[in-house]
Design an enzyme around this catalytic site. Structure first.
Site, PDB file in Angstrom:
ATOM      1  CG  ASN A 101     104.574  15.559  17.955  1.00 32.41           C
ATOM      2  OD1 ASN A 101     103.861  14.992  17.197  1.00 32.41           O
ATOM      3  ND2 ASN A 101     104.166  16.581  18.537  1.00 32.41           N
ATOM      4  CG  ASP A 160     109.671  -0.082   7.642  1.00 34.81           C
ATOM      5  OD1 ASP A 160     108.832  -0.617   8.628  1.00 34.81           O
ATOM      6  OD2 ASP A 160     109.278  -0.063   6.444  1.00 34.81           O
ATOM      7  NE  ARG A 171      92.835  17.431  16.871  1.00 31.18           N
ATOM      8  CZ  ARG A 171      93.865  18.088  16.115  1.00 31.18           C
ATOM      9  NH1 ARG A 171      95.112  17.876  16.477  1.00 31.18           N
ATOM     10  NH2 ARG A 171      93.708  18.921  14.941  1.00 31.18           N
ATOM     11  N   PRO A 215     106.271  17.801  10.836  1.00 29.76           N
ATOM     12  CG  PRO A 215     104.857  16.699   9.221  1.00 29.76           C
ATOM     13  CD  PRO A 215     105.935  16.536   9.958  1.00 29.76           C
ATOM     14  CG  ASN A 216     102.663  22.039   9.187  1.00 32.33           C
ATOM     15  OD1 ASN A 216     102.905  22.776   8.634  1.00 32.33           O
ATOM     16  ND2 ASN A 216     102.010  20.658   8.815  1.00 32.33           N
ATOM     17  CB  ALA A 222     100.630  15.163   9.331  1.00 26.27           C
ATOM     18  CG  HIS A 224     100.492  12.394  19.170  1.00 29.81           C
ATOM     19  ND1 HIS A 224     100.973  12.919  17.930  1.00 29.81           N
ATOM     20  CD2 HIS A 224     100.270  11.096  19.405  1.00 29.81           C
ATOM     21  CE1 HIS A 224     101.263  11.836  17.189  1.00 29.81           C
ATOM     22  NE2 HIS A 224     100.996  10.630  18.198  1.00 29.81           N
ATOM     23  CB  ILE A 225     100.732  19.134  21.480  1.00 28.07           C
ATOM     24  CG1 ILE A 225     102.166  18.926  21.228  1.00 28.07           C
ATOM     25  CG2 ILE A 225     100.094  20.157  22.239  1.00 28.07           C
ATOM     26  CD1 ILE A 225     102.756  20.219  20.330  1.00 28.07           C
ATOM     27  CB  SER A 226      95.960  17.635  20.077  1.00 30.66           C
ATOM     28  OG  SER A 226      96.208  16.909  19.076  1.00 30.66           O
ATOM     29  CG  HIS A 233      97.742  10.656  11.563  1.00 27.01           C
ATOM     30  ND1 HIS A 233      97.627   9.768  13.025  1.00 27.01           N
ATOM     31  CD2 HIS A 233      97.883  11.836  11.919  1.00 27.01           C
ATOM     32  CE1 HIS A 233      97.330  11.069  13.834  1.00 27.01           C
ATOM     33  NE2 HIS A 233      97.804  12.220  13.404  1.00 27.01           N
ATOM     34  CD  GLU A 241     102.272   7.831  18.861  1.00 26.02           C
ATOM     35  OE1 GLU A 241     102.304   6.461  19.500  1.00 26.02           O
ATOM     36  OE2 GLU A 241     101.719   8.014  17.986  1.00 26.02           O
ATOM     37  NE  ARG A 255     100.117  22.758  13.470  1.00 26.45           N
ATOM     38  CZ  ARG A 255     100.305  21.418  13.646  1.00 26.45           C
ATOM     39  NH1 ARG A 255     101.358  20.763  14.318  1.00 26.45           N
ATOM     40  NH2 ARG A 255      99.255  20.601  12.723  1.00 26.45           N
ATOM     41  NE  ARG A 310      93.654  15.634  13.463  1.00 28.06           N
ATOM     42  CZ  ARG A 310      94.497  16.349  12.548  1.00 28.06           C
ATOM     43  NH1 ARG A 310      95.899  15.985  12.633  1.00 28.06           N
ATOM     44  NH2 ARG A 310      94.064  17.481  11.824  1.00 28.06           N
ATOM     45  CE1 TYR A 354      98.416  19.856  17.324  1.00 28.93           C
ATOM     46  CE2 TYR A 354      97.461  21.405  15.806  1.00 28.93           C
ATOM     47  CZ  TYR A 354      97.654  20.214  15.950  1.00 28.93           C
ATOM     48  OH  TYR A 354      97.326  19.269  15.311  1.00 28.93           O
TER      49      TYR A 354
HETATM   50  C1  DQA Z   1     100.065  16.083  16.409  1.00 25.63           C
HETATM   51  C2  DQA Z   1      98.781  15.633  16.283  1.00 25.63           C
HETATM   52  C3  DQA Z   1      98.654  15.210  14.604  1.00 25.63           C
HETATM   53  O1  DQA Z   1      97.275  14.680  14.195  1.00 25.63           O
HETATM   54  C4  DQA Z   1      98.749  16.417  13.823  1.00 25.63           C
HETATM   55  O2  DQA Z   1      98.774  16.195  12.486  1.00 25.63           O
HETATM   56  C5  DQA Z   1      99.989  17.368  14.234  1.00 25.63           C
HETATM   57  C6  DQA Z   1     100.272  17.423  15.703  1.00 25.63           C
HETATM   58  C7  DQA Z   1     100.134  16.509  17.855  1.00 25.63           C
HETATM   59  O3  DQA Z   1     101.179  16.944  18.560  1.00 25.63           O
HETATM   60  O4  DQA Z   1      98.903  16.773  18.677  1.00 25.63           O
HETATM   61  O5  DQA Z   1     100.571  18.026  13.455  1.00 25.63           O
HETATM   62  O6  DQA Z   1     100.932  15.272  16.493  1.00 25.63           O
END
Ligand code: DQA
Length: 142
Positions: free
Chosen positions: A73, A86, A106, A9-10, A76, A99-101, A79, A97, A17, A110, A22
């Site tokens: 990725n 599963d 943080r 998501p997002n 959210a 994560h951009i950030s 978490h 896995e 955003r 997270r 990001y």
């Molecule tokens: C994220 C980090 C997550 O905590 C956050 O909810 C995201 C992006 C990242 O790519 O850094 O939506 O996965």
């Protein structure tokens, strides 16, 4: 090699955003960067993004027998989602896995990743280049 890139998501709102976390690169630019990288390396790639947990579970289930590796990725859902964990365990496809950030630098919430235990590696805080690192790791073990 056939790699599936899955974004939660997002991630479609990259560029808009929270650029302090990001960056300014858009989702379309990220997809183009991944495709160019894979083309250069002779890797076949499919890219999928959804804001819906069940759609991501479906994509992981459908990857069985079709993809050699997954770059995920979960955004959210990282978490919160035991369903994604599963699904990854069920199909047993090597998954990195991403994560951009830097999720460990943080908020406290997270730091918990449910999917991590089903992943062979985590790349966090390397911006969108983290996707390319994950692809390189999965294709070359680097
Ligand atoms: C994220 C980090 C997550 O905590 C956050 O909810 C995201 C992006 C990242 O790519 O850094 O939506 O996965």
């Amino acid at each position: 090699m056939n790699i599936l890139i899955l974004n939660g998501p997002n991630i479609n709102l990259l560029g808009l955003r929270e650029p302090e976390h990001y960056g300014r690169e858009t989702y379309a630019q990220l997809v183009a960067k991944i495709q160019a990288h894979c083309e250069k390396k002779g890797i076949s790639v499919s890219v999928f993004q959804s804001n819906h947990e069940g759609a991501l579970v479906d994509a992981i289930q459908e990857a069985h027998g079709k993809f050699d590796a997954i770059v995920l990725n979960p955004a959210a859902y990282t978490h919160t989602s035991i369903a994604l964990l599963d699904a990854l365990k069920a199909v047993g496809i090597p998954t990195v896995e991403v994560h951009i950030s830097d999720v460990n630098a943080r908020e406290e919430f997270r730091k918990k990743s449910y999917v991590r235990e089903a992943c062979v590696k985590t790349v966090s805080g390397h911006g969108t280049d983290g996707y390319l690192e994950a692809i390189d790791f999965l294709s070359e073990g680097e």
